[in-house]
Design an enzyme around this catalytic site. Structure first.
Site, PDB file in Angstrom:
ATOM      1  N   THR A  33      37.617  49.923  28.474  1.00 36.53           N
ATOM      2  CA  THR A  33      37.621  49.835  29.937  1.00 36.53           C
ATOM      3  C   THR A  33      37.282  51.203  30.527  1.00 36.53           C
ATOM      4  O   THR A  33      37.357  52.220  29.833  1.00 36.53           O
ATOM      5  CB  THR A  33      39.018  49.449  30.462  1.00 36.53           C
ATOM      6  OG1 THR A  33      39.950  50.452  30.048  1.00 36.53           O
ATOM      7  CG2 THR A  33      39.460  48.094  29.937  1.00 36.53           C
ATOM      8  N   ARG A  38      41.553  48.732  41.593  1.00 37.42           N
ATOM      9  CA  ARG A  38      42.886  48.347  41.146  1.00 37.42           C
ATOM     10  C   ARG A  38      43.649  47.803  42.351  1.00 37.42           C
ATOM     11  O   ARG A  38      43.568  48.358  43.451  1.00 37.42           O
ATOM     12  CB  ARG A  38      43.652  49.537  40.555  1.00 37.42           C
ATOM     13  CG  ARG A  38      43.192  49.962  39.163  1.00 37.42           C
ATOM     14  CD  ARG A  38      43.501  48.916  38.091  1.00 37.42           C
ATOM     15  NE  ARG A  38      43.071  49.315  36.756  1.00 37.42           N
ATOM     16  CZ  ARG A  38      41.915  48.988  36.179  1.00 37.42           C
ATOM     17  NH1 ARG A  38      41.041  48.229  36.814  1.00 37.42           N
ATOM     18  NH2 ARG A  38      41.633  49.392  34.954  1.00 37.42           N
ATOM     19  N   ASP A  88      38.990  41.294  44.035  1.00 35.65           N
ATOM     20  CA  ASP A  88      38.878  40.989  42.604  1.00 35.65           C
ATOM     21  C   ASP A  88      40.140  41.451  41.894  1.00 35.65           C
ATOM     22  O   ASP A  88      40.430  40.984  40.797  1.00 35.65           O
ATOM     23  CB  ASP A  88      37.649  41.702  42.022  1.00 35.65           C
ATOM     24  CG  ASP A  88      37.550  41.510  40.515  1.00 35.65           C
ATOM     25  OD1 ASP A  88      37.490  40.336  40.089  1.00 35.65           O
ATOM     26  OD2 ASP A  88      37.556  42.502  39.773  1.00 35.65           O
ATOM     27  N   GLU A 147      49.232  42.050  39.409  1.00 33.33           N
ATOM     28  CA  GLU A 147      48.577  41.144  38.450  1.00 33.33           C
ATOM     29  C   GLU A 147      49.464  40.972  37.223  1.00 33.33           C
ATOM     30  O   GLU A 147      50.073  41.948  36.788  1.00 33.33           O
ATOM     31  CB  GLU A 147      47.225  41.737  37.984  1.00 33.33           C
ATOM     32  CG  GLU A 147      46.145  41.690  39.025  1.00 33.33           C
ATOM     33  CD  GLU A 147      44.866  42.404  38.565  1.00 33.33           C
ATOM     34  OE1 GLU A 147      44.672  42.593  37.347  1.00 33.33           O
ATOM     35  OE2 GLU A 147      44.075  42.788  39.434  1.00 33.33           O
ATOM     36  N   HIS A 185      40.099  39.706  38.623  1.00 31.26           N
ATOM     37  CA  HIS A 185      39.819  40.980  37.937  1.00 31.26           C
ATOM     38  C   HIS A 185      38.695  40.797  36.912  1.00 31.26           C
ATOM     39  O   HIS A 185      38.853  41.130  35.735  1.00 31.26           O
ATOM     40  CB  HIS A 185      41.116  41.499  37.266  1.00 31.26           C
ATOM     41  CG  HIS A 185      41.039  42.943  36.863  1.00 31.26           C
ATOM     42  ND1 HIS A 185      42.157  43.760  36.785  1.00 31.26           N
ATOM     43  CD2 HIS A 185      40.001  43.731  36.509  1.00 31.26           C
ATOM     44  CE1 HIS A 185      41.803  44.965  36.382  1.00 31.26           C
ATOM     45  NE2 HIS A 185      40.487  44.968  36.211  1.00 31.26           N
TER      46      HIS A 185
END
Ligand SMILES: NC(=O)C1=CN([C@@H]2O[C@H](COP(=O)(O)OP(=O)(O)OC[C@H]3O[C@@H](n4cnc5c(N)ncnc54)[C@H](O)[C@@H]3O)[C@@H](O)[C@H]2O)C=CC1
Ligand SMILES: O=C(O)C(=O)[C@H](O)COP(=O)(O)O
Length: 375
Positions: free
Chosen positions: A67, A209, A233, A238, A255
């Site tokens: 990532t 984020r 998104d 989350e 996401h």
């Protein structure tokens, strides 16, 4: 050598099995016991790698996250244990830039507006923010960049303050890392006070984020600011977004802004290159060998493109309405946020689509990212 990889990491077996046994595990629920005898640990954004996760492991040589973001990794702890670490900077920047750009075209279409008439404020002008800037510039949209860190470093691009973006931009797209300390911390960068200051009819996109926007405050503000258009998104908390926020969002996804086949391949490949370097092994393959053919070999353009034509072209590579529809049907209490991410059929980037018969005046399509047919 034992390699543990997140189950949601395409190409991990293909690239890493030459070094040892690859075991794939659910990233969100990985425990200290699961990773106790790993030599290499390959994660994504949902695994917190810290002293608790690694409490039972005394042989780990390398932690890699496929990532861009690193807010889930305790890098100081890894350093203290002499464990090598790498993320994959820029791996899915094009995917995020194209996601934000195509969603702006969707909003323009939905509300009968002209994207070229808007000024877009990009907050965070690193890899993903710059990828979006490239798409917008290619299409001829005016941008304002806010990145106080790059400004302090003397980068030649022109930067403005967040206040100037809020005041001057019709569209704001967030592209900062999540940071909780320091002069430029981004946790709740858009708090209630800032949200209230958004221009009438502002479009706000968050694909970095969730915690960069105070989601409780956003839910409150949206109750009396229906004019604000939202694309989210990423969500605070989350995989459990505030469910009351979802119906107020124009385009909602779990996401996956960075989820292109190319972006995922680049992320895993960058870690593979790092491990090759660490183990002094040659890099034996290339990203292009991992990528499947796109289902449309080429598109022939016969006329100048309207905004709607461009949206239709972008929808060939990614039609967000499919993800948006599925997202609204999820049972969040049943962890379906993660289920949808795991099952996601990764989209392609614009470069997967070759365009032919383009007049010189349409060369901007290639600057945007589409591929040019070779003569
Ligand atoms: N939704 C998704 O699927 C994805 C989300 N991300 C998130 O996006 C973040 C950004 O990614 P990149 O652009 O590749 O990172 P990057 O590190 O290349 O760029 C981030 C930029 O933000 C700037 N910045 C930091 N604090 C700031 C502040 N307070 N105000 C304005 N600018 C600030 C930095 O100076 C830097 O230039 C990642 O850290 C990750 O959390 C990244 C990829 C995919
Ligand atoms: O690269 C990042 O940073 C991201 O946010 C990733 O694209 C998120 O994907 P997962 O790692 O959670 O699969």
């Amino acid at each position: 050598m034992k390699i543990i990889a997140d189950a949601n990491m395409p190409f991990a077996e293909e690239l890493f099995q030459q070094f040892g046994d690859v075991h794939k595990l659910d990233g969100r629920s990985m425990t200290a016991d699961d990773v106790k005898d790993a030599d290499i640990l390959l994660v994504r954004s949902v695994t917190t790698v810290n002293s608790s996760l690694l409490a039972a492991n005394s042989k780990l040589k390398f932690v890699g996250t496929a990532t861009i973001g690193t807010d889930h990794i305790d890098q100081d702890f890894l350093k203290s244990k002499n464990i090598e670490f790498s993320n994959a900077p820029g791996c899915n920047a094009i995917a995020v830039g194209e996601y934000a750009f195509t969603t702006m075209l969707e909003l323009a279409h939905k509300y009968g507006e002209v994207l070229k008439d808007k000024t877009v404020g990009i907050v965070g002008a690193g890899n993903t923010g710059s990828a979006l800037e490239k798409c917008l510039k290619a299409y001829g949209v005016n941008t304002l960049l806010c990145d106080p860190i790059k400004a302090e470093q003397g980068e030649p691009r022109k930067f403005v303050s967040l206040e100037a973006v809020i005041e001057g931009a019709d569209v704001i797209s967030l592209h900062v890392p999540l940071t909780k300390e320091g002069e430029h911390k981004t946790f709740h960068l858009l708090d209630e006070a800032k949200l209230k200051q958004l221009k009438h009819n502002a479009w706000l996109l968050n694909c970095c984020r969730g915690e960069v926007i105070d989601n409780q405050a956003l839910t409150r503000v949206k109750k009396y600011r229906e004019d604000i258009k939202l694309v989210l998104d990423v969500w605070e908390g989350e995989p459990y977004p505030i469910e009351a926020l979802i119906p107020t969002v124009d385009f909602a996804t779990p996401h996956i802004a960075g989820y292109s086949v190319e972006g995922k391949a680049r992320g895993t490949f960058m870690l593979y290159e790092k491990v090759c370097q660490l183990l002094s092994k040659p890099v034996k393959t290339s990203i292009s060998q991992l990528l499947p053919e796109f289902f449309i070999s080429k598109v022939q353009l016969d006329a100048n493109l309207t905004q709607l034509d461009l949206l239709r072209l972008m929808r060939l590579v990614y039609d967000i309405s499919d993800d948006d529809r599925s997202f609204r049907q999820l049972d969040f209490s049943n962890k379906e946020f993660d289920v949808m991410r795991k099952a996601h059929k990764h989209r392609r980037e614009c470069s997967a689509l070759t365009i032919s018969s383009v007049e010189e005046s349409q060369n901007w399509l290639f600057e945007l990212g589409f591929s040019r047919e070779q003569a």
